[in-house]
Write a protein that holds these residues in place. Structure first.
Motif, PDB file in Angstrom:
ATOM      1  N   ARG A   1       0.913  -1.271   0.123  1.00  0.00           N
ATOM      2  CA  ARG A   1       0.125  -0.132  -0.040  1.00  0.00           C
ATOM      3  C   ARG A   1       0.934   1.146  -0.026  1.00  0.00           C
ATOM      4  NH1 ARG A   1      -5.087  -0.709   3.909  1.00  0.00           N
ATOM      5  NH2 ARG A   1      -5.652   1.270   2.382  1.00  0.00           N
ATOM      6  N   LYS A   2       0.173   2.310  -0.439  1.00  0.00           N
ATOM      7  CA  LYS A   2       0.921   3.643  -0.018  1.00  0.00           C
ATOM      8  C   LYS A   2       1.060   4.087   1.308  1.00  0.00           C
ATOM      9  CE  LYS A   2       1.165   8.079  -2.343  1.00  0.00           C
ATOM     10  NZ  LYS A   2       0.588   9.162  -3.410  1.00  0.00           N
ATOM     11  N   GLY A   3       2.207   4.408   1.628  1.00  0.00           N
ATOM     12  CA  GLY A   3       2.595   4.843   2.912  1.00  0.00           C
ATOM     13  C   GLY A   3       2.744   6.162   3.094  1.00  0.00           C
ATOM     14  N   TYR A   4       2.958   6.743   4.205  1.00  0.00           N
ATOM     15  CA  TYR A   4       3.167   8.340   4.360  1.00  0.00           C
ATOM     16  C   TYR A   4       4.606   8.537   4.786  1.00  0.00           C
ATOM     17  CZ  TYR A   4      -1.816   8.670   4.820  1.00  0.00           C
ATOM     18  OH  TYR A   4      -3.361   8.412   4.756  1.00  0.00           O
ATOM     19  N   ARG A   5       5.268   9.594   4.142  1.00  0.00           N
ATOM     20  CA  ARG A   5       6.377  10.063   4.594  1.00  0.00           C
ATOM     21  C   ARG A   5       6.735  10.466   6.184  1.00  0.00           C
ATOM     22  NH1 ARG A   5       9.808  13.334  -0.262  1.00  0.00           N
ATOM     23  NH2 ARG A   5       9.477  11.636  -1.713  1.00  0.00           N
ATOM     24  N   GLU A   6       7.637  10.363   6.804  1.00  0.00           N
ATOM     25  CA  GLU A   6       7.729  10.770   7.997  1.00  0.00           C
ATOM     26  C   GLU A   6       7.547  12.190   8.320  1.00  0.00           C
ATOM     27  OE1 GLU A   6      10.733   9.162  10.719  1.00  0.00           O
ATOM     28  OE2 GLU A   6      11.447  11.206  10.840  1.00  0.00           O
ATOM     29  N   GLU A   7       8.021  13.041   7.142  1.00  0.00           N
ATOM     30  CA  GLU A   7       7.850  14.516   7.410  1.00  0.00           C
ATOM     31  C   GLU A   7       6.407  14.841   7.438  1.00  0.00           C
ATOM     32  OE1 GLU A   7      10.024  16.201   4.308  1.00  0.00           O
ATOM     33  OE2 GLU A   7       9.339  14.939   2.624  1.00  0.00           O
ATOM     34  N   ASP A   8       5.559  14.162   6.823  1.00  0.00           N
ATOM     35  CA  ASP A   8       3.959  14.240   6.759  1.00  0.00           C
ATOM     36  C   ASP A   8       3.301  14.112   8.179  1.00  0.00           C
ATOM     37  OD1 ASP A   8       4.251  15.060   3.908  1.00  0.00           O
ATOM     38  OD2 ASP A   8       3.688  13.043   3.427  1.00  0.00           O
ATOM     39  N   LEU A   9       4.073  13.395   9.025  1.00  0.00           N
ATOM     40  CA  LEU A   9       3.361  12.914  10.082  1.00  0.00           C
ATOM     41  C   LEU A   9       4.052  13.797  11.485  1.00  0.00           C
ATOM     42  CD1 LEU A   9       3.679   8.937   9.406  1.00  0.00           C
ATOM     43  CD2 LEU A   9       1.766  10.499   9.390  1.00  0.00           C
ATOM     44  N   VAL A  10       5.362  14.370  11.226  1.00  0.00           N
ATOM     45  CA  VAL A  10       6.023  14.851  12.708  1.00  0.00           C
ATOM     46  C   VAL A  10       6.212  16.363  12.218  1.00  0.00           C
ATOM     47  CG1 VAL A  10       6.473  12.609  13.414  1.00  0.00           C
ATOM     48  CG2 VAL A  10       8.060  14.036  12.028  1.00  0.00           C
TER      49      VAL A  10
ATOM     50  N   MET B   1      12.297   8.225  37.598  1.00  0.00           N
ATOM     51  CA  MET B   1      10.676   8.451  37.233  1.00  0.00           C
ATOM     52  C   MET B   1      10.806   8.837  35.796  1.00  0.00           C
ATOM     53  SD  MET B   1       9.217   9.635  40.781  1.00  0.00           S
ATOM     54  CE  MET B   1      10.446  10.824  41.066  1.00  0.00           C
ATOM     55  N   GLN B   2      10.249   8.254  34.955  1.00  0.00           N
ATOM     56  CA  GLN B   2       9.900   8.870  33.762  1.00  0.00           C
ATOM     57  C   GLN B   2       8.235   8.947  33.444  1.00  0.00           C
ATOM     58  OE1 GLN B   2      11.264   5.261  31.058  1.00  0.00           O
ATOM     59  NE2 GLN B   2       9.453   5.977  30.035  1.00  0.00           N
ATOM     60  N   ASP B   3       8.119  10.062  32.413  1.00  0.00           N
ATOM     61  CA  ASP B   3       6.707  10.330  32.065  1.00  0.00           C
ATOM     62  C   ASP B   3       6.979  10.537  30.615  1.00  0.00           C
ATOM     63  OD1 ASP B   3       4.257  11.405  31.181  1.00  0.00           O
ATOM     64  OD2 ASP B   3       4.105  12.345  33.100  1.00  0.00           O
ATOM     65  N   ALA B   4       6.097   9.581  29.722  1.00  0.00           N
ATOM     66  CA  ALA B   4       6.277   9.954  28.336  1.00  0.00           C
ATOM     67  C   ALA B   4       5.505  11.100  27.794  1.00  0.00           C
ATOM     68  CB  ALA B   4       5.725   8.605  27.701  1.00  0.00           C
ATOM     69  N   GLY B   5       4.810  12.054  28.438  1.00  0.00           N
ATOM     70  CA  GLY B   5       4.007  12.880  28.075  1.00  0.00           C
ATOM     71  C   GLY B   5       3.217  12.751  26.992  1.00  0.00           C
ATOM     72  N   ASN B   6       3.382  13.418  25.972  1.00  0.00           N
ATOM     73  CA  ASN B   6       2.681  13.438  24.637  1.00  0.00           C
ATOM     74  C   ASN B   6       3.279  12.416  23.576  1.00  0.00           C
ATOM     75  OD1 ASN B   6       0.310  14.968  25.720  1.00  0.00           O
ATOM     76  ND2 ASN B   6       1.829  16.656  25.668  1.00  0.00           N
ATOM     77  N   THR B   7       4.282  11.826  24.031  1.00  0.00           N
ATOM     78  CA  THR B   7       4.825  10.804  23.092  1.00  0.00           C
ATOM     79  C   THR B   7       4.096  10.093  22.282  1.00  0.00           C
ATOM     80  OG1 THR B   7       7.253  10.847  24.403  1.00  0.00           O
ATOM     81  CG2 THR B   7       6.673   9.302  22.937  1.00  0.00           C
ATOM     82  N   TYR B   8       4.243   9.995  21.019  1.00  0.00           N
ATOM     83  CA  TYR B   8       3.513   9.044  19.976  1.00  0.00           C
ATOM     84  C   TYR B   8       4.486   8.173  19.305  1.00  0.00           C
ATOM     85  CZ  TYR B   8       3.860  12.748  16.365  1.00  0.00           C
ATOM     86  OH  TYR B   8       3.932  13.691  15.766  1.00  0.00           O
ATOM     87  N   ASN B   9       4.054   6.833  18.686  1.00  0.00           N
ATOM     88  CA  ASN B   9       4.757   6.076  17.862  1.00  0.00           C
ATOM     89  C   ASN B   9       4.425   6.435  16.487  1.00  0.00           C
ATOM     90  OD1 ASN B   9       5.163   3.634  15.968  1.00  0.00           O
ATOM     91  ND2 ASN B   9       5.291   2.624  17.831  1.00  0.00           N
ATOM     92  N   VAL B  10       5.108   6.884  15.656  1.00  0.00           N
ATOM     93  CA  VAL B  10       4.915   7.476  14.267  1.00  0.00           C
ATOM     94  C   VAL B  10       4.574   6.466  13.241  1.00  0.00           C
ATOM     95  CG1 VAL B  10       6.162   8.865  12.222  1.00  0.00           C
ATOM     96  CG2 VAL B  10       6.807   9.317  14.603  1.00  0.00           C
ATOM     97  N   GLY B  11       5.412   5.331  13.172  1.00  0.00           N
ATOM     98  CA  GLY B  11       4.816   4.229  12.237  1.00  0.00           C
ATOM     99  C   GLY B  11       3.364   3.684  12.630  1.00  0.00           C
ATOM    100  N   ARG B  12       3.012   3.595  14.088  1.00  0.00           N
ATOM    101  CA  ARG B  12       1.862   3.232  14.374  1.00  0.00           C
ATOM    102  C   ARG B  12       0.711   4.311  14.073  1.00  0.00           C
ATOM    103  NH1 ARG B  12      -1.926  -0.511  15.142  1.00  0.00           N
ATOM    104  NH2 ARG B  12      -3.493  -0.130  16.995  1.00  0.00           N
TER     105      ARG B  12
END
Length: 935
Positions: free
Chosen positions: A352-361, A430-441
């Motif tokens: 399938r046609k994916g998305y470039r990283e620069e389109d997502l972040v 102690m860590q807190d991921a905050g608003n971190t997200y998975n780009v591939g997901r």
């Protein structure tokens, strides 16, 4: 005693007592108990002039120079225009002084390899920050994650998520507890507070714990009793950003800035404190690798009639291909010159046609760091330390997928009591991921939301067979909401309001089914104690014992680990060690150590080491060591359970992997690849013949035995085991004329139960039920699932390496260093485990520098070369081309204001490169800084 909050200036000139002529490049250093383990001082210039900042008085200075006897003077206050006269004397004595400056005797005869970088070396390194200085040390690999984060490694198995390399700051383990590895220096000290960095390559499990298989990076900060006053620094940098601009000077249009400060003071030499802060902000390196790693040429980055299976590195959503078998019309000429219409099978892969990283972040980067400590001298030699570190980062990293760290926070808090005989330390991370997200997901969810894979591939195949148009027409229909009323939507186009709104919904959701946000508030709690005993003094020169306990408390709400609602996960481990040394004779030392560890999910493991060092002639030593170490699977390798969209990462504990029912129901990915390659090769062979007719179904049946051999059996995935290493190392180190250092190290590492990942594909139908149908489903992302499972190797894995160093300093002070490393891995080709060696077979580093080219001017240049190598990771596999990098830094000091201006550049040849496949592209990087630091 006079105590000073601010450093004061002492200046003067060193002359010969006999001739009154200037003594150039004399060494002026502070001596006394508080300076026993560190060097504080300066060198005079070519005219014998010097300026030295001192924070407290009285103080003792030692002045040395080749050809003169050493001299000590006491100062009770700051003085200027001192005239220090040196008496001519034996050159040999002074050579010993210079030997101590280049490398101490203790370092020469050390039973393990230790690379130490002092304040001076860290400050003058040709890099934007001190942390990058280690890249020029022998045997070091660095995976550049971003402008903020680099991952350091030695001795192979480099990765973005380096689980075998440990990093410490003042005794605190730097790993993020939910990640299991250190995120560079996002929570560590700034350059203003760093005192030294030690790198210990290779296994050091006996003292540093069962995770230290590849090495240890130990950073030490400045004690407020010894370094008082205010320091600050501002930096600006520009990044070459145009991918088509390969000119020698490419300043680019992307910028980065950093400001940092440090303040320290002490009250009556009893209570000391310090505070540090830094802010880095700007534009990050970008991941813009648009090469195709699927079938076809690398430059084919868009689907075409000849290639419907492109897989672009930094595109997401085009990773898994489906094998489609379709009949096509052919019209070969007959004997009468007329044409006949017939059908024949053809098979090809489709993505399938994916998305470039620069389109997502977005590529904005930021790192905020604050830390401070309170030091109380309970006795003259016993100190209580309470310290806290805080780091917050927004940047890109590469883990098992590309991850957008957004407002990611780490806090570390420590209480410690220490003196020369014992140490007691406790800390929490102690860590807190905050608003971190998975780009591939994120990409996968957006693609599947529009139309699930099962529907898309079925439509594509049916439209192709029906002759509804060329490949592009068929693809456009499949990408649309066709058929109407089915609930499908057209592919979301970047830049549209629909795309942006859905993107925001997905990155804000932690729902494992349709969200990309990573929730991680994991904790780590650690206590340890060690003591140097006086027992058996008649036999042992030193005897040290220690013990530690640690608890991991992952909290991810099921987005990373198996800690879903109602299933709390913790992991507890503890251990103890003993290390002793014995002088066999005046020229030979022996050291032995033993460590015992226990994790609640594994049996007791042990690590042992024995080493010997012998002086074969003055300042020339040989050493050898034999170590057997064991590494416990870390928190990720045990409990990982993360859906990345196109695949799921699974921990190796039985209770984690059993939920996916892979035994007898899944294939090894390597077996599926061999099966497809066999069919593809046979199709190509037949079609190359005149009027060749292909029956793909019969070919699939013929090669089913390949898949049958790759079925996951009941003897697999029965529980991950600790990893074992047996390491043999020999070393040679020689200091010649106190100026030239030669070093050679040879090592061989033998691994059993090596921990990596086994890649499997699970079709909807069990292969034991219908092998033919299972094979068809396994080749379609819509009817199969992909899993990477933490697992042990079936066979032994061997790595070996040779490291060589030549380090010379001229009488005028010019320093030249060349080091080179050879490394390789030996693995049974039948082993399905993916080890991820990720290390070039050849590395070469050259550095040339002089701290005093003129009175106030110094400089350093470095050049690095890395040969091409293969990169394997959960994110993506690929080939990293060989590359070279040239860096420089020029420093102009302003002694009257304790200031320095630095100008430098990294990768100034503008060779766009990457050192981790799928990671960011490193372009030219220029920086300018001004710093005020009285030390």
């Amino acid at each position: 005693m006079q105590n000073q909050s601010w450093a004061q200036l002492v200046s003067g000139k060193v002359v010969s007592e006999e001739t009154k002529a200037s003594v150039p490049y004399a060494s002026i250093k502070l001596i006394g108990p508080e300076y026993a383990n560190r060097r504080v001082g300066v060198s005079a210039d070519e005219n014998g002039l010097f300026t030295l900042a001192i924070s407290k008085f009285p103080v003792t200075l030692e002045i040395t120079s080749v050809g003169y006897l050493p001299k000590q003077i006491n100062l009770v206050k700051a003085e200027q225009n001192l005239i220090i006269q040196l008496e001519p004397g034996d050159v040999v004595l002074q050579e010993m002084v210079f030997s101590a400056e280049k490398i101490t005797e203790e370092e020469l005869r050390s039973p393990i390899q230790i690379e130490k970088l002092t304040v001076k070396e860290l400050t003058n390194t040709a890099s934007f920050n001190f942390y990058d200085a280690v890249v020029n040390l022998k045997g070091v690999d660095v995976a550049t994650q971003s402008i903020v984060i680099n991952t350091v490694n030695t001795r192979g198995f480099n990765s973005n998520t380096n689980l075998r390399f440990r990093q410490f700051t003042d005794g605190i383990d730097g790993q993020a507890p939910g990640l299991g590895f250190s995120l560079g220096n996002i929570v560590g000290p700034s350059g203003l507070d760093i005192e030294s960095v030690e790198l210990i390559p290779g296994p050091t499990t006996s003292k540093y714990g069962p995770g230290a298989f590849n090495g240890v990076l130990d950073m030490r900060t400045r004690n407020p009793f010894d370094y008082r006053g205010l320091s600050f620094e501002v930096k600006g940098a520009t990044l070459g950003s145009d991918p088509y601009d390969q000119s020698f000077i490419s300043l680019g249009t992307d910028f980065l800035g950093e400001a940092s400060f440090r303040y320290a003071n002490a009250i009556k030499n009893k209570v000391g404190f310090k505070v540090n802060g830094s802010v880095l902000s700007g534009v990050d390196f970008k991941a813009v690798n648009y090469d195709n790693i699927g079938p076809g040429a690398a430059f084919e980055d868009t689907h075409s009639i000849s290639n419907q299976s492109i897989n672009v590195v930094n595109h997401y959503g085009d990773d898994r291909a489906a094998l489609l078998v379709v009949p096509v019309r052919v019209t070969p000429p007959n004997m009468d010159g007329l044409t006949q219409v017939s059908l024949r099978d053809t098979a090809f892969f489709v993505t399938r046609k994916g998305y470039r990283e620069e389109d997502l972040v977005n590529y904005n980067a930021q790192n905020i760091k604050l830390n401070g400590s309170l030091h109380v001298k309970l006795t003259p030699k016993t100190e209580l330390v309470m310290a806290s570190f805080f780091g917050k980062a927004s940047t890109m990293i590469t883990g098992d997928d590309r991850i957008a760290l957004r407002d990611f926070e780490i806090q570390q808090h420590k209480v410690e009591v220490t003196n020369e005989k014992f140490n007691i330390r406790g800390y929490t991370t102690m860590q807190d991921a905050g608003n971190t997200y998975n780009v591939g997901r994120l990409a996968e969810v957006m693609i599947q939301t529009a139309k699930p894979d099962a529907a898309w591939y079925n439509q594509y195949r049916n439209l192709y067979i029906a002759g509804r148009g060329n490949y592009q027409t068929v693809r456009n229909i499949a990408d649309s909401g066709f058929p109407g009323g089915s609930g499908y939507e057209s592919r979301y186009k970047p830049g549209t309001e629909r795309f942006d709104s859905l993107r925001q919904v997905v990155i804000n959701s932690i729902d494992p089914r349709n969200g990309a946000r990573i929730f991680d508030k994991s904790r780590l709690y650690h206590v340890e104690a060690s003591a140097k005993l006086n027992a058996w003094e008649d036999f042992f020169d030193s005897f040290e014992v220690g013990a530690s306990a640690r608890m991991y408390d992952p909290e991810s709400r099921g987005t990373i680990f198996t800690d879903s609602i109602g299933n709390d996960v913790t992991n507890f481990e503890y251990g103890a060690f003993a290390e002793m040394s014995h002088k066999i004779d005046s020229r030979t030392d022996a050291t032995a150590s033993l460590r015992v560890d226990k994790n609640e999910n594994f049996n007791i493991i042990t690590s042992q080491r024995i080493s010997a060092v012998r002086e074969i002639k003055p300042n020339t030593f040989v050493r050898g060591s034999l170590q057997r170490g064991q590494r416990l699977p870390n928190i990720r390798e045990q409990f990982f359970n993360q859906n990345l969209g196109d695949l799921t990462i699974v921990g190796g504990l039985p209770e984690v992997v059993d939920q996916y029912d892979l035994q007898n129901n899944a294939f090894l990915e390597s077996a599926l690849n061999k099966y497809n390659q066999a069919i593809g090769s046979e199709i190509n062979r037949i079609l190359a013949q005149p009027n060749g007719q292909v029956n793909v179904e019969s070919l699939k049946y013929r090669y089913l035995s390949i898949l049958e051999d790759g079925i996951i059996g009941t003897d697999q995935f029965n529980g991950i085991k600790p990893e074992t290493i047996t390491s043999f190392e020999v070393g040679f180190r020689s200091l010649v004329e106190s100026k030239r250092l030669f070093e050679a190290i040879l090592y061989v590492n033998h691994y059993r139960n090596f921990i990596g990942v086994t890649r499997v594909i699970k079709p909807r139908t069990s292969p034991l039920t219908d092998l033919t149908l299972a094979a068809e489903q396994a080749n379609n992302p819509g009817t199969s699932d992909q899993y990477y499972v933490s697992d042990n190797s079936r066979n032994a894995i061997i790595t070996q390496g040779l490291e060589l160093v030549y380090d010379v300093t001229s009488d005028e002070g010019t320093n030249f260093v060349v080091n080179t490393t050879f490394a390789n891995i030996i693995q049974n080709t039948d082993d399905p485990l993916t080890p991820g060696f990720n290390t070039p077979s050849f590395k070469l580093n050259l550095t040339l520098g002089h701290d005093r080219i003129s009175k106030n001017f110094g400089g350093k240049v470095s050049w690095r070369y890395r040969s091409a190598y293969d990169w394997e990771s959960n994110f993506v596999d690929g080939r990293i081309p060989g590359y070279n990098t040239f860096d420089f830094q020029m420093t102009y000091r302003i002694p009257k204001i304790y200031g320095a201006i630095r100008f430098g550049g990294n990768n100034v040849l503008n060779n766009a490169q990457f050192n981790a496949f799928g990671g960011p592209e490193i372009t030219a990087f220029y920086y300018l800084s001004f710093g005020f630091d009285p030390f």
